[in-house]
Design a protein around this motif. Structure first.
Motif, PDB file in Angstrom:
ATOM      1  N   TYR A   1       0.804  -1.211   0.000  1.00 22.08           N
ATOM      2  CA  TYR A   1       0.000   0.000   0.000  1.00 22.08           C
ATOM      3  C   TYR A   1       0.843   1.271   0.000  1.00 22.08           C
ATOM      4  O   TYR A   1       0.414   2.301  -0.524  1.00 22.08           O
ATOM      5  N   LEU A   2       2.029   1.207   0.594  1.00 21.70           N
ATOM      6  CA  LEU A   2       2.800   2.431   0.762  1.00 21.70           C
ATOM      7  C   LEU A   2       3.871   2.651  -0.299  1.00 21.70           C
ATOM      8  O   LEU A   2       4.338   3.768  -0.492  1.00 21.70           O
ATOM      9  N   THR A   3       4.271   1.583  -0.978  1.00 25.07           N
ATOM     10  CA  THR A   3       5.345   1.769  -1.961  1.00 25.07           C
ATOM     11  C   THR A   3       5.093   1.096  -3.303  1.00 25.07           C
ATOM     12  O   THR A   3       5.782   1.417  -4.274  1.00 25.07           O
ATOM     13  N   GLY A   4       4.117   0.180  -3.402  1.00 27.58           N
ATOM     14  CA  GLY A   4       4.027  -0.560  -4.649  1.00 27.58           C
ATOM     15  C   GLY A   4       2.658  -0.757  -5.238  1.00 27.58           C
ATOM     16  O   GLY A   4       2.462  -1.582  -6.118  1.00 27.58           O
ATOM     17  N   SER A   5       1.677  -0.005  -4.761  1.00 24.13           N
ATOM     18  CA  SER A   5       0.314  -0.224  -5.224  1.00 24.13           C
ATOM     19  C   SER A   5      -0.178   0.927  -6.087  1.00 24.13           C
ATOM     20  O   SER A   5       0.248   2.070  -5.948  1.00 24.13           O
ATOM     21  N   ASN A   6      -1.130   0.629  -6.981  1.00 17.79           N
ATOM     22  CA  ASN A   6      -1.800   1.680  -7.739  1.00 17.79           C
ATOM     23  C   ASN A   6      -2.638   2.558  -6.809  1.00 17.79           C
ATOM     24  O   ASN A   6      -2.997   3.686  -7.147  1.00 17.79           O
ATOM     25  N   GLN A   7      -2.975   2.002  -5.622  1.00 19.62           N
ATOM     26  CA  GLN A   7      -3.724   2.747  -4.621  1.00 19.62           C
ATOM     27  C   GLN A   7      -2.754   3.360  -3.611  1.00 19.62           C
ATOM     28  O   GLN A   7      -3.025   3.413  -2.421  1.00 19.62           O
ATOM     29  N   TYR A   8      -1.625   3.790  -4.106  1.00 24.96           N
ATOM     30  CA  TYR A   8      -0.533   4.336  -3.291  1.00 24.96           C
ATOM     31  C   TYR A   8      -1.032   5.378  -2.311  1.00 24.96           C
ATOM     32  O   TYR A   8      -1.803   6.265  -2.649  1.00 24.96           O
ATOM     33  N   PHE A   9      -0.561   5.261  -1.058  1.00 21.44           N
ATOM     34  CA  PHE A   9      -0.908   6.224  -0.015  1.00 21.44           C
ATOM     35  C   PHE A   9       0.371   6.761   0.594  1.00 21.44           C
ATOM     36  O   PHE A   9       1.238   5.995   1.007  1.00 21.44           O
ATOM     37  N   ASN A  10       0.504   8.086   0.647  1.00 21.83           N
ATOM     38  CA  ASN A  10       1.719   8.706   1.169  1.00 21.83           C
ATOM     39  C   ASN A  10       1.497   9.103   2.624  1.00 21.83           C
ATOM     40  O   ASN A  10       1.054  10.199   2.926  1.00 21.83           O
ATOM     41  N   GLY A  11       1.782   8.205   3.530  1.00 27.01           N
ATOM     42  CA  GLY A  11       1.582   8.496   4.943  1.00 27.01           C
ATOM     43  C   GLY A  11       1.596   7.225   5.767  1.00 27.01           C
ATOM     44  O   GLY A  11       2.098   6.195   5.336  1.00 27.01           O
TER      45      GLY A  11
END
Length: 259
Positions: A30-40
């Protein structure tokens, strides 16, 4: 055959997923490799794989965890994104996981809550889900949760929240001497904190004061988390303590570096 997991995501949103990923892999996904990337920050809990509830289509989602044609495991399958915590049984919540913006993951285990002496009567609580209010209160960590889960006007049946490090006595002394000081609470002007303290002090019937409608939990460094995290309802609670910094550095060095 790939392994299967059920996870309840608690921050930045509350939803339930099925996944073929381990907790460490999910944090990185979720944080580094997804199309649903989230910065936090990311907070999630693993749920007992045997858990079933008519509200959630768990069996269907687990059946959808079919590897891709190239052999890669199916990362996630959404089960629900609405009223998830409200419909979750606390007894099936296993370990809690905190993931930093770099994808480093730290595992927390449930423990009985121990009462700690606070430096002042005024505490700050940050709601994470479903309520995200930042509030000041003279209640204890446990009492605060018990009350908000029974409030019809400002509460919810089940809540997940934390307490933020804050010494009101020290703050007011510093604020009096340095009115242009930076705030000890990210995103909240010092004058608002001072006003909230004085309002509670001068009103004997007031035990809590909202200081921000959105807690902005993502802005809080992990080192500001006091005690740990609490799942609560009017009948029960489930506590996950935050380890001391020395233990985090020793056991979860990658996460420690992000604090």
């Amino acid at each position: 055959m790939s392994e299967k997991h059920i996870y309840m995501i608690l921050h930045p949103s509350n939803f339930l997923i099925a996944s073929s990923l381990t907790p460490d892999e999910l944090g990185k996904h979720y944080l580094t490799g997804s199309n649903q990337y989230f910065n936090g920050k990311l907070i999630f809990a693993e749920i007992d794989l045997e858990y079933r509830n008519p509200y959630f289509e768990i069996e269907w989602a687990l059946g959808e965890l079919v590897p891709h044609q190239d052999g890669r495991p199916k990362a996630t399958k959404f089960i629900s994104a609405y009223r998830v915590l409200e419909n979750m049984d606390f007894k099936v919540i296993k370990n809690l996981y905190l993931a930093s913006s770099t994808g480093a993951v730290m595992e927390l285990e449930e423990r009985p809550f121990e009462s700690y002496k606070n430096p002042s009567a005024f505490k700050i609580f940050a709601g994470i889900t479903p309520l995200k209010i930042l509030a000041m209160s003279t209640e204890s960590f446990i009492q605060y949760g018990s009350n908000i889960t029974q409030s019809k006007t400002k509460g919810a049946p089940k809540c997940f929240y934390t307490q933020i490090e804050f010494d009101a006595n020290e703050f007011q002394k510093d604020f009096k001497d340095h009115p242009l000081m930076p705030s000890p609470i990210p995103g909240v002007h010092p004058a608002i904190l001072d006003k909230a303290i004085e309002e509670i002090k001068t009103n004997p019937d007031k035990i809590s004061k909202g200081i921000k409608l959105y807690s902005s939990f993502h802005e809080f460094p992990s080192r500001l988390i006091r005690h740990g995290f609490l799942f609560t309802s009017k009948d029960e609670h489930k506590f996950y303590p935050m380890p001391p910094l020395s233990e985090i550095e020793d056991k979860f060095y990658s996460y420690f570096k992000s604090m």
